[in-house]
Design a protein around this motif. Structure first.
Motif, short mmCIF file in Angstrom:
data_model
loop_
_atom_site.label_atom_id
_atom_site.label_comp_id
_atom_site.label_asym_id
_atom_site.label_seq_id
_atom_site.Cartn_x
_atom_site.Cartn_y
_atom_site.Cartn_z
N LEU A 21 7.29 -13.61 10.79
CA LEU A 21 7.73 -12.48 9.82
C LEU A 21 8.43 -13.06 8.60
O LEU A 21 8.58 -12.23 7.73
CB LEU A 21 8.24 -11.26 10.53
CG LEU A 21 7.41 -10.68 11.77
CD1 LEU A 21 8.10 -9.48 12.09
CD2 LEU A 21 6.05 -10.08 10.96
N ASN A 23 8.25 -15.36 6.53
CA ASN A 23 7.53 -15.55 5.46
C ASN A 23 7.08 -14.51 4.81
O ASN A 23 6.66 -14.42 3.41
CB ASN A 23 6.22 -16.25 5.81
CG ASN A 23 6.34 -17.79 6.26
OD1 ASN A 23 7.51 -18.30 6.01
ND2 ASN A 23 5.70 -17.97 7.36
N ASP A 24 6.95 -13.13 5.24
CA ASP A 24 6.90 -11.78 4.41
C ASP A 24 8.00 -11.24 3.81
O ASP A 24 9.01 -10.93 4.44
CB ASP A 24 6.32 -10.81 5.60
CG ASP A 24 6.02 -9.43 5.02
OD1 ASP A 24 6.11 -9.38 3.98
OD2 ASP A 24 5.26 -8.96 5.66
N GLU A 26 8.99 -8.47 2.39
CA GLU A 26 9.15 -7.17 2.78
C GLU A 26 9.76 -7.21 4.24
O GLU A 26 10.57 -6.19 4.49
CB GLU A 26 7.80 -6.45 2.68
CG GLU A 26 7.46 -6.14 1.51
CD GLU A 26 6.10 -5.17 1.41
OE1 GLU A 26 5.82 -4.71 2.11
OE2 GLU A 26 5.55 -5.18 0.15
N MET A 27 9.63 -8.06 5.19
CA MET A 27 9.96 -8.21 6.58
C MET A 27 11.06 -9.02 6.91
O MET A 27 11.71 -9.16 7.96
CB MET A 27 8.81 -8.43 7.54
CG MET A 27 7.54 -7.17 7.26
SD MET A 27 8.22 -5.61 7.87
CE MET A 27 8.48 -5.93 9.57
#
Length: 75
Positions: A21, A23-24, A26-27
């Motif tokens: 996660l 790489n996201d 928002e996360m």
């Protein structure tokens, strides 16, 4: 100790899943927090294993531990 090792392995697995996660955008913040918490849990479990092993080396087994139930503190 097998139970503790299973818990450590489970935490390692969770850490790897949460790392995906990162790489996201928002996360990423939540993932970093989760990883820190998981690493702390893992550290605590590992230190409990070390504590148990060292207590056994000095001759204190879990079965020798005594819980005193006849005293209490009143406030």
């Amino acid at each position: 100790m097998d139970y503790i090792q299973e818990q450590i392995d489970q935490i390692n697995k969770c850490i790897e899943e949460v790392k995906s996660l990162l790489n996201d955008p928002e996360m990423a913040d939540l993932a970093n927090e989760e990883i820190k918490e998981l690493e702390q849990q893992k550290l605590e479990l590992e230190s409990s294993v070390v504590s148990r092993q060292s207590s056994r080396l000095i001759g204190t087994a879990d079965s020798e531990a005594v819980l005193k139930t006849d005293s209490c503190i009143l406030e």
